[in-house]
Write an enzyme that holds these catalytic residues in place. Structure first.
Site, PDB file in Angstrom:
ATOM      1  N   ASP A 135       0.837  -1.189   0.000  1.00  0.00           N
ATOM      2  CA  ASP A 135       0.000   0.000   0.000  1.00  0.00           C
ATOM      3  C   ASP A 135       0.879   1.248   0.000  1.00  0.00           C
ATOM      4  O   ASP A 135       2.002   1.231   0.502  1.00  0.00           O
ATOM      5  CB  ASP A 135      -0.894   0.027   1.244  1.00  0.00           C
ATOM      6  CG  ASP A 135      -2.018  -0.980   1.189  1.00  0.00           C
ATOM      7  OD1 ASP A 135      -2.330  -1.467   0.091  1.00  0.00           O
ATOM      8  OD2 ASP A 135      -2.584  -1.298   2.254  1.00  0.00           O
ATOM      9  N   ARG A 185      -1.552  -1.066  -8.508  1.00  0.00           N
ATOM     10  CA  ARG A 185      -2.914  -0.675  -8.136  1.00  0.00           C
ATOM     11  C   ARG A 185      -3.003   0.846  -8.187  1.00  0.00           C
ATOM     12  O   ARG A 185      -2.268   1.548  -7.485  1.00  0.00           O
ATOM     13  CB  ARG A 185      -3.246  -1.155  -6.726  1.00  0.00           C
ATOM     14  CG  ARG A 185      -4.639  -0.679  -6.237  1.00  0.00           C
ATOM     15  CD  ARG A 185      -4.761  -0.800  -4.727  1.00  0.00           C
ATOM     16  NE  ARG A 185      -4.601  -2.176  -4.278  1.00  0.00           N
ATOM     17  CZ  ARG A 185      -4.032  -2.516  -3.126  1.00  0.00           C
ATOM     18  NH1 ARG A 185      -3.542  -1.590  -2.331  1.00  0.00           N
ATOM     19  NH2 ARG A 185      -3.944  -3.789  -2.789  1.00  0.00           N
TER      20      ARG A 185
END
Length: 308
Positions: A135, A185
């Protein structure tokens, strides 16, 4: 404005104590968080994968302040991946890791500690037939996170990363990471960032997202399109057609508990639809960002507090 205040408050200890002290009903927590234990997370994995969805799982926790806590977070991921290995889901179930939770913020040795823990998690992911995605957090951690990614990819080339479209630098990062085998992502971004480094208005963020998405779809990597926005989903399909991408050469990702009807519709259309599942007892930072992202989330929270 309210969203910005919530993001700013998410890191203020006084606000944290006040919000954490509210007797939140279980339905509010359960809206965004799958539970507190590995068993809770695995139960959600079962339910979602049985419905045709893929998953990525985040053990909640960030800004770990000592090496022992960082190692404990890494161990929690390893236990989770051991449970996923038994399910034999392969890459239908992966994990998402915040490097701050595994030591990134620990001063001069932070990157070294985070890298060591990230390698352990990536090894466990490989044993489970799964992937790991890092992340992205606030702009001060981007260079560190990409540095750890590069080091991990030396041995685990399928390791992925999240990029935040609202940062001015992200178009260049997308170009650097659009090569063969690179899993990226793309999200809009969920941290309170200054105007010196990030777009501030919704329209500018949306435009930046499309520019970044075009770079990734035109590249040779594997785009993971993190959005709940119907317009951006439509643009994704247009770009997939333009650049000759078939189903399976990109995927959608959405948050646990948000737009579940759209998640199922995408599965029904043959897409890989991956749900981001958070679990654990350190829910505060994640919860506040979810409230800040959409007015509907704030309304849901307030209705629950009122018992409605």
């Amino acid at each position: 404005m309210l969203g910005s205040l919530l993001l700013a408050g998410s890191r203020v200890p006084l606000v944290r104590r006040a919000v954490s002290g509210v007797p939140l009903t279980r339905k509010v927590v359960d809206r965004f968080v799958a539970g507190e234990t590995t068993q809770d997370a695995v139960a959600s994995v079962h339910r979602l994968t049985d419905a045709g969805l893929a998953v990525t799982i985040d053990h909640l926790g960030e800004e770990t302040r000592d090496a022992e806590a960082a190692a404990q977070t890494a161990d929690a991921y390893i236990v989770l991946l051991g449970a996923l290995r038994e399910l034999e889901l392969g890459d239908r179930a992966e994990v998402s890791v915040k490097l701050s939770a595994v030591g990134q913020a620990l001063g001069a040795d932070g990157d070294k500690i985070a890298l060591e823990n990230a390698r352990h998690i990536a090894e466990a992911a490989r044993a489970a037939g799964a992937n790991v995605t890092f992340d992205m957090e606030d702009h001060t951690t981007v260079d560190s996170t990409l540095g750890v990614l590069r080091a991990v990819r030396e041995d685990f080339p399928s390791a992925g990363v999240a990029l935040q479209a609202y940062l001015f630098r992200t178009e260049d990062d997308c170009r650097d990471l659009s090569h063969e085998g690179s899993r990226v992502r793309l999200v809009k971004g969920a941290y309170a960032e200054p105007a010196s480094v990030a777009h501030q208005s919704k329209s500018e963020v949306d435009k930046a997202y499309v520019r970044c998405l075009r770079i990734l779809m035109a590249g040779r990597g594997y785009p993971m399109v993190g959005t709940h926005d119907d317009r951006l989903i439509s643009i994704t399909e247009t770009l997939a057609d333009r650049f000759g991408r078939s189903l399976g050469e990109y995927e959608y990702q959405m948050l646990y508990g948000i737009r579940t009807d759209k998640q199922q519709a995408l599965v029904g259309a043959g897409h890989t639809m991956r749900v981001y599942i958070p679990y654990g007892d350190d829910w505060y930072g994640y919860f506040m960002r979810r409230l800040a992202e959409r007015p509907a989330n704030i309304a849901f929270f307030l209705r629950a507090l009122g018992g409605k």
